[in-house]
Design an enzyme around this catalytic site. Structure first.
Site, PDB file in Angstrom:
ATOM      1  N   LYS A 178     -11.789   8.943   5.862  1.00 43.07           N
ATOM      2  CA  LYS A 178     -11.811   7.534   6.582  1.00 43.07           C
ATOM      3  C   LYS A 178     -12.859   6.634   6.132  1.00 43.07           C
ATOM      4  CE  LYS A 178     -10.933   5.506  10.839  1.00 43.07           C
ATOM      5  NZ  LYS A 178      -9.871   4.540  10.459  1.00 43.07           N
ATOM      6  N   HIS A 204     -11.967  11.847  12.813  1.00 43.77           N
ATOM      7  CA  HIS A 204     -10.724  11.538  11.793  1.00 43.77           C
ATOM      8  C   HIS A 204     -11.167  12.533  10.674  1.00 43.77           C
ATOM      9  CE1 HIS A 204      -9.915   8.162  14.418  1.00 43.77           C
ATOM     10  NE2 HIS A 204      -8.543   8.175  13.486  1.00 43.77           N
ATOM     11  N   HIS A 205     -10.425  12.439   9.714  1.00 49.08           N
ATOM     12  CA  HIS A 205     -10.448  13.268   8.364  1.00 49.08           C
ATOM     13  C   HIS A 205     -11.651  12.610   7.602  1.00 49.08           C
ATOM     14  CE1 HIS A 205      -8.782   9.676   6.395  1.00 49.08           C
ATOM     15  NE2 HIS A 205      -8.012   9.434   7.490  1.00 49.08           N
ATOM     16  N   GLY A 249      -1.355  -2.469  10.606  1.00 46.28           N
ATOM     17  CA  GLY A 249      -1.774  -1.196  11.051  1.00 46.28           C
ATOM     18  C   GLY A 249      -3.513  -1.182  10.575  1.00 46.28           C
ATOM     19  N   THR A 250      -3.821  -2.008   9.514  1.00 50.01           N
ATOM     20  CA  THR A 250      -5.101  -1.744   8.828  1.00 50.01           C
ATOM     21  C   THR A 250      -6.178  -2.016  10.011  1.00 50.01           C
ATOM     22  OG1 THR A 250      -4.070  -2.866   6.900  1.00 50.01           O
ATOM     23  CG2 THR A 250      -6.504  -2.785   6.871  1.00 50.01           C
ATOM     24  N   GLY A 310       0.817  -1.130   0.043  1.00 56.16           N
ATOM     25  CA  GLY A 310      -0.123  -0.170  -0.050  1.00 56.16           C
ATOM     26  C   GLY A 310       0.730   1.319  -0.202  1.00 56.16           C
ATOM     27  N   ARG A 329      -1.851   7.030   1.907  1.00 50.90           N
ATOM     28  CA  ARG A 329      -1.432   8.297   2.786  1.00 50.90           C
ATOM     29  C   ARG A 329      -0.384   7.606   3.956  1.00 50.90           C
ATOM     30  NH1 ARG A 329      -6.983   9.955   2.188  1.00 50.90           N
ATOM     31  NH2 ARG A 329      -7.308   7.726   2.930  1.00 50.90           N
ATOM     32  N   GLU A 344       2.080  -2.192  -4.560  1.00 51.70           N
ATOM     33  CA  GLU A 344       0.678  -1.365  -4.705  1.00 51.70           C
ATOM     34  C   GLU A 344      -0.210  -2.440  -5.196  1.00 51.70           C
ATOM     35  OE1 GLU A 344      -1.701   0.646  -4.120  1.00 51.70           O
ATOM     36  OE2 GLU A 344      -0.746   1.905  -2.610  1.00 51.70           O
TER      37      GLU A 344
HETATM   38  P1  NAD Z   1      -5.143   4.965   1.871  1.00 49.00           P
HETATM   39  O1  NAD Z   1      -6.397   4.811   1.164  1.00 49.00           O
HETATM   40  O2  NAD Z   1      -4.547   6.354   1.821  1.00 49.00           O
HETATM   41  O3  NAD Z   1      -4.019   3.902   1.489  1.00 49.00           O
HETATM   42  C1  NAD Z   1      -4.427   2.438   1.589  1.00 49.00           C
HETATM   43  C2  NAD Z   1      -3.581   2.061   0.247  1.00 49.00           C
HETATM   44  O4  NAD Z   1      -3.641   0.669   0.340  1.00 49.00           O
HETATM   45  C3  NAD Z   1      -3.920   2.604  -1.181  1.00 49.00           C
HETATM   46  O5  NAD Z   1      -2.789   3.115  -1.865  1.00 49.00           O
HETATM   47  C4  NAD Z   1      -4.300   1.205  -1.717  1.00 49.00           C
HETATM   48  O6  NAD Z   1      -4.104   1.448  -3.091  1.00 49.00           O
HETATM   49  C5  NAD Z   1      -3.380   0.387  -1.206  1.00 49.00           C
HETATM   50  N1  NAD Z   1      -3.986  -1.217  -1.278  1.00 49.00           N
HETATM   51  C6  NAD Z   1      -5.329  -1.557  -1.285  1.00 49.00           C
HETATM   52  N2  NAD Z   1      -5.531  -2.813  -1.533  1.00 49.00           N
HETATM   53  C7  NAD Z   1      -4.229  -3.255  -1.739  1.00 49.00           C
HETATM   54  C8  NAD Z   1      -3.633  -4.509  -2.156  1.00 49.00           C
HETATM   55  N3  NAD Z   1      -4.270  -5.683  -2.638  1.00 49.00           N
HETATM   56  N4  NAD Z   1      -2.279  -4.428  -2.603  1.00 49.00           N
HETATM   57  C9  NAD Z   1      -1.449  -3.591  -2.501  1.00 49.00           C
HETATM   58  N5  NAD Z   1      -2.038  -2.218  -1.981  1.00 49.00           N
HETATM   59  C10 NAD Z   1      -3.342  -2.124  -1.677  1.00 49.00           C
HETATM   60  O7  NAD Z   1      -5.444   4.788   3.266  1.00 49.00           O
HETATM   61  P2  NAD Z   1      -4.598   5.261   4.888  1.00 49.00           P
HETATM   62  O8  NAD Z   1      -5.250   6.645   5.405  1.00 49.00           O
HETATM   63  O9  NAD Z   1      -3.273   5.102   4.410  1.00 49.00           O
HETATM   64  O10 NAD Z   1      -5.045   4.132   5.751  1.00 49.00           O
HETATM   65  C11 NAD Z   1      -4.933   2.766   5.527  1.00 49.00           C
HETATM   66  C12 NAD Z   1      -5.323   1.823   6.851  1.00 49.00           C
HETATM   67  O11 NAD Z   1      -4.462   2.027   7.926  1.00 49.00           O
HETATM   68  C13 NAD Z   1      -6.758   2.211   7.336  1.00 49.00           C
HETATM   69  O12 NAD Z   1      -7.377   0.877   7.765  1.00 49.00           O
HETATM   70  C14 NAD Z   1      -6.575   3.057   8.353  1.00 49.00           C
HETATM   71  O13 NAD Z   1      -7.585   3.085   9.137  1.00 49.00           O
HETATM   72  C15 NAD Z   1      -5.267   2.657   9.097  1.00 49.00           C
HETATM   73  N6  NAD Z   1      -4.399   3.368   9.921  1.00 49.00           N
HETATM   74  C16 NAD Z   1      -3.985   2.561  10.895  1.00 49.00           C
HETATM   75  C17 NAD Z   1      -3.216   3.387  11.787  1.00 49.00           C
HETATM   76  C18 NAD Z   1      -2.491   2.680  13.008  1.00 49.00           C
HETATM   77  O14 NAD Z   1      -1.735   3.459  13.790  1.00 49.00           O
HETATM   78  N7  NAD Z   1      -2.715   1.253  13.172  1.00 49.00           N
HETATM   79  C19 NAD Z   1      -2.960   5.026  11.542  1.00 49.00           C
HETATM   80  C20 NAD Z   1      -3.424   5.423  10.634  1.00 49.00           C
HETATM   81  C21 NAD Z   1      -4.149   4.714   9.599  1.00 49.00           C
END
Ligand code: NAD
Length: 264
Positions: free
Chosen positions: A157, A153-154, A97-98, A7, A11, A33
């Site tokens: 989300k 959150h933003h 962290g998902t 990913g 972000r 990705e």
């Molecule tokens: P985002 O949508 O900006 O990024 C997710 C990325 O994953 C995208 O670029 C997407 O193309 C990619 N992706 C999806 N399926 C994929 C696959 N099969 N193979 C490869 N890449 C793939 O989202 P984000 O804001 O970065 O948040 C992602 C996750 O992290 C969310 O679940 C969010 O809640 C979580 N998060 C957790 C923490 C923590 O501390 N645990 C902090 C922030 C965000």
């Protein structure tokens, strides 16, 4: 330690790339990705604002997992479950962290942790993990107080309540010796009737660019305790994830939390 980011264009993905780059003892060795992403084929350093790093984003997770010691994964539940399986086959560290995982997703993560060293947390910051420990203590010490958890959150989300809010709720439930699913009250609307004693309530706000605010409220007759954590910068979570990967290196397979990493 060789670390890949899945990913990588997201972000959090871009923050993870920067955090690995800034950490001594960690080398960015792969970036993945999803198929069809316009980021595939691009240098991940350029995408993260670091300049060329010579690490090209690929959609070949299997190949990438075979050449690294750990993967950092902040993506979507279906992808993370798949990545946990690949990490188990490759016998590497999977930092996940998902958020927004279903019970079935969670069961799959647990199964993969028989062979992979998985560190999973809805929030990777030291502050929130401390808040979680405090929440458990206060919930146990004040059994008659009503507990409400408010998060913001933003606007982008996609899941609610946040993984962190659920983590706080689970800690409160644990402190009370109850199961969260049996006492959780979400999204009150309309004529709801009075609050049920023992409920743990959740409210989710969305808007703007808020990185993550969480407040746990303990309310009783005539008094209230509120403890709040505010995250201003995603880099905080990324640094925690890299720390988790370094911690997990050489640990035996299993499902670990950020509490284990931080020794809380
Ligand atoms: P985002 O949508 O900006 O990024 C997710 C990325 O994953 C995208 O670029 C997407 O193309 C990619 N992706 C999806 N399926 C994929 C696959 N099969 N193979 C490869 N890449 C793939 O989202 P984000 O804001 O970065 O948040 C992602 C996750 O992290 C969310 O679940 C969010 O809640 C979580 N998060 C957790 C923490 C923590 O501390 N645990 C902090 C922030 C965000």
């Amino acid at each position: 330690m060789k670390i890949a980011v899945v990913g990588a264009a997201g972000r959090m993905g871009r923050e993870l790339v920067k955090a690995i780059h800034a950490t001594e003892g960690a080398t960015l060795a792969g970036a993945v990705e999803q198929k069809g992403s316009i980021a595939v084929g691009q240098d991940v350093g350029l995408l993260s604002g670091l300049g060329k790093l010579g690490v090209i984003i690929t959609d070949q997770a299997l190949e990438t997992f075979a050449k690294v010691d750990a993967v950092l994964d902040f993506t979507v539940p279906a992808a993370s479950v798949e990545f946990a399986g690949l990490a188990a086959n490759a016998r590497i560290v999977h930092v996940c962290g998902t958020t927004g995982m279903s019970p079935a997703d969670q069961a799959a993560m647990k199964a993969a942790a028989r062979h992979a060293t998985i560190i999973q947390a809805g929030n990777m910051s030291l502050g929130v993990n401390l808040l979680t420990a405090l929440t458990k203590k206060i919930a146990a010490a004040l059994p008659d107080f009503d507990i409400e958890i408010v998060e913001m959150h933003h606007r982008m989300k996609v899941d609610a309540p946040s993984g962190t809010a659920l983590m706080l709720g689970a800690a409160a439930a644990e402190g009370r010796g109850v199961v969260l699913n049996e006492v959780s009250a979400r999204g009150r609307d309309g004529h709801t009737g009075a609050r049920k004693s023992g409920d743990i309530g959740f409210a989710a706000l969305r808007g703007g660019s808020v990185v993550g605010d969480h407040t746990v409220i303990f309310a009783a007759e005539g008094e209230r305790i509120e403890i709040t954590h505010k995250a201003d910068d995603r880099a905080l979570f990324a640094r925690g994830a890299v720390k988790a990967a370094l911690w997990g290196h050489g640990k035996k397979p299993g499902l670990y939390s950020m509490m284990d990493v931080l020794g809380i």
